[in-house]
Design a protein around this motif. Structure first.
Motif, PDB file in Angstrom:
ATOM      1  N   GLY A  37       0.719  -1.227  -0.034  1.00  0.00           N
ATOM      2  CA  GLY A  37       0.108  -0.057  -0.014  1.00  0.00           C
ATOM      3  C   GLY A  37       0.943   1.199   0.011  1.00  0.00           C
ATOM      4  O   GLY A  37       1.801   1.469  -0.847  1.00  0.00           O
ATOM      5  N   ASP A  38       0.637   2.080   1.225  1.00  0.00           N
ATOM      6  CA  ASP A  38       1.375   3.332   1.031  1.00  0.00           C
ATOM      7  C   ASP A  38       2.713   3.352   1.857  1.00  0.00           C
ATOM      8  O   ASP A  38       3.381   4.159   1.652  1.00  0.00           O
ATOM      9  CB  ASP A  38       0.623   4.290   2.086  1.00  0.00           C
ATOM     10  N   LEU A  39       3.067   2.117   2.305  1.00  0.00           N
ATOM     11  CA  LEU A  39       4.338   1.785   3.001  1.00  0.00           C
ATOM     12  C   LEU A  39       5.339   0.974   2.116  1.00  0.00           C
ATOM     13  O   LEU A  39       4.834  -0.092   1.538  1.00  0.00           O
ATOM     14  CB  LEU A  39       4.094   0.969   4.089  1.00  0.00           C
ATOM     15  N   ARG A  40       6.615   1.272   2.046  1.00  0.00           N
ATOM     16  CA  ARG A  40       7.605   0.797   1.464  1.00  0.00           C
ATOM     17  C   ARG A  40       8.845   0.483   2.343  1.00  0.00           C
ATOM     18  O   ARG A  40       9.388   1.346   2.959  1.00  0.00           O
ATOM     19  CB  ARG A  40       8.212   1.438   0.124  1.00  0.00           C
ATOM     20  N   GLN A  41       9.092  -0.795   2.504  1.00  0.00           N
ATOM     21  CA  GLN A  41      10.424  -1.126   3.468  1.00  0.00           C
ATOM     22  C   GLN A  41      11.462  -1.409   2.587  1.00  0.00           C
ATOM     23  O   GLN A  41      11.323  -2.088   1.438  1.00  0.00           O
ATOM     24  CB  GLN A  41       9.869  -2.414   4.201  1.00  0.00           C
ATOM     25  N   SER A  42      12.726  -1.030   3.007  1.00  0.00           N
ATOM     26  CA  SER A  42      13.767  -1.294   1.952  1.00  0.00           C
ATOM     27  C   SER A  42      15.033  -1.672   2.811  1.00  0.00           C
ATOM     28  O   SER A  42      15.030  -1.146   3.999  1.00  0.00           O
ATOM     29  CB  SER A  42      14.094  -0.087   1.163  1.00  0.00           C
ATOM     30  N   ILE A  43      15.684  -2.488   2.300  1.00  0.00           N
ATOM     31  CA  ILE A  43      17.122  -3.074   2.737  1.00  0.00           C
ATOM     32  C   ILE A  43      18.107  -2.684   1.594  1.00  0.00           C
ATOM     33  O   ILE A  43      18.197  -3.498   0.461  1.00  0.00           O
ATOM     34  CB  ILE A  43      17.271  -4.184   3.275  1.00  0.00           C
ATOM     35  N   GLU A  44      18.783  -1.584   1.688  1.00  0.00           N
ATOM     36  CA  GLU A  44      19.927  -1.241   0.682  1.00  0.00           C
ATOM     37  C   GLU A  44      21.209  -1.851   1.134  1.00  0.00           C
ATOM     38  O   GLU A  44      21.561  -1.756   2.287  1.00  0.00           O
ATOM     39  CB  GLU A  44      20.056   0.333   0.773  1.00  0.00           C
ATOM     40  N   LEU A  45      21.864  -2.523   0.093  1.00  0.00           N
ATOM     41  CA  LEU A  45      23.231  -3.270   0.347  1.00  0.00           C
ATOM     42  C   LEU A  45      24.059  -2.481  -0.153  1.00  0.00           C
ATOM     43  O   LEU A  45      24.602  -2.949  -1.224  1.00  0.00           O
ATOM     44  CB  LEU A  45      22.950  -4.635   0.010  1.00  0.00           C
ATOM     45  N   ILE A  66       2.270   8.906   0.878  1.00  0.00           N
ATOM     46  CA  ILE A  66       1.729   9.829   1.255  1.00  0.00           C
ATOM     47  C   ILE A  66       2.355  11.198   1.543  1.00  0.00           C
ATOM     48  O   ILE A  66       2.206  12.071   1.220  1.00  0.00           O
ATOM     49  CB  ILE A  66       0.294   9.575   2.030  1.00  0.00           C
ATOM     50  N   LEU A  67       3.222  10.700   2.657  1.00  0.00           N
ATOM     51  CA  LEU A  67       4.037  12.107   3.020  1.00  0.00           C
ATOM     52  C   LEU A  67       5.136  12.378   2.064  1.00  0.00           C
ATOM     53  O   LEU A  67       5.015  13.596   1.944  1.00  0.00           O
ATOM     54  CB  LEU A  67       4.805  11.269   4.386  1.00  0.00           C
TER      55      LEU A  67
END
Length: 132
Positions: A37-45, A66-67
Motif C-alpha cells: 500500500g502506502d508503505l515501502r520497506q527497503s534494505i539497501e546493500l 503519502i508523506l
C-alpha cells in the motif's frame, strides 16, 4: 572467486531467506524492496571491495508514500531521486548493532550467516517500529 561473484552468491542466498519473503531485488541500487500500500520497506546493500574482501553496509529504510508525495512539488531533486529515498532510514550502528560486514571466499559460510542474522534482526527492529 572475485568480490563481484561473492556479492552475487550472497544475493542469491538472501533471496531465499524467509525474512525477505515478499521483497523484490532492485539491481540499480542493490536494494530489497517490499511495497504494501502506502508503505515501502527497503534494505539497501551498499557494498565495495577492499583488500580484506567484500564490504557490505546495509541501510534499513521505510518510506511513507503519502508523506513524501506531498513534498515532491517543493523539491529541487529529480522525481526519481525523490521517489527512491525513504522517509526514515537506519544503519546497524544507529540501532546498536554491527554495521559493516566483511565477506571473504575463505570464510563465506560464517560471514554470510553473520550478515543474514543481522539483516533479519535489524530489519525486524526498523520495520516493526515504523508501520504507520
Amino acid at each position: 572467486m572475485t568480490n563481484g561473484e561473492i556479492f552475487q552468491l550472497t544475493l542469491e542466498r538472501l533471496k531465499a531467506e524467509p525474512f525477505l519473503n515478499g521483497f523484490k531485488f532492485r539491481k540499480r541500487d542493490s536494494s530489497f524492496l517490499k511495497q504494501d500500500g502506502d508503505l515501502r520497506q527497503s534494505i539497501e546493500l551498499d557494498h565495495w571491495s577492499k583488500q580484506e574482501g567484500l564490504i557490505i553496509y546495509p541501510i534499513y529504510g521505510v518510506r511513507f508514500e503519502i508523506l513524501l508525495k506531498w513534498f515532491e512539488q517543493y523539491s529541487f531533486k529529480s522525481l526519481q531521486t525523490q521517489r527512491d529515498i525513504p522517509s526514515v532510514d537506519f544503519t546497524g550502528n544507529m540501532l546498536g548493532k554491527k554495521d559493516k560486514f566483511v565477506i571473504t571466499e575463505n570464510s563465506f559460510e560464517r560471514d554470510y550467516a553473520t550478515l543474514r542474522d543481522s539483516l533479519a534482526e535489524c530489519s525486524c527492529i526498523v520495520f516493526s517500529a515504523y508501520t504507520s
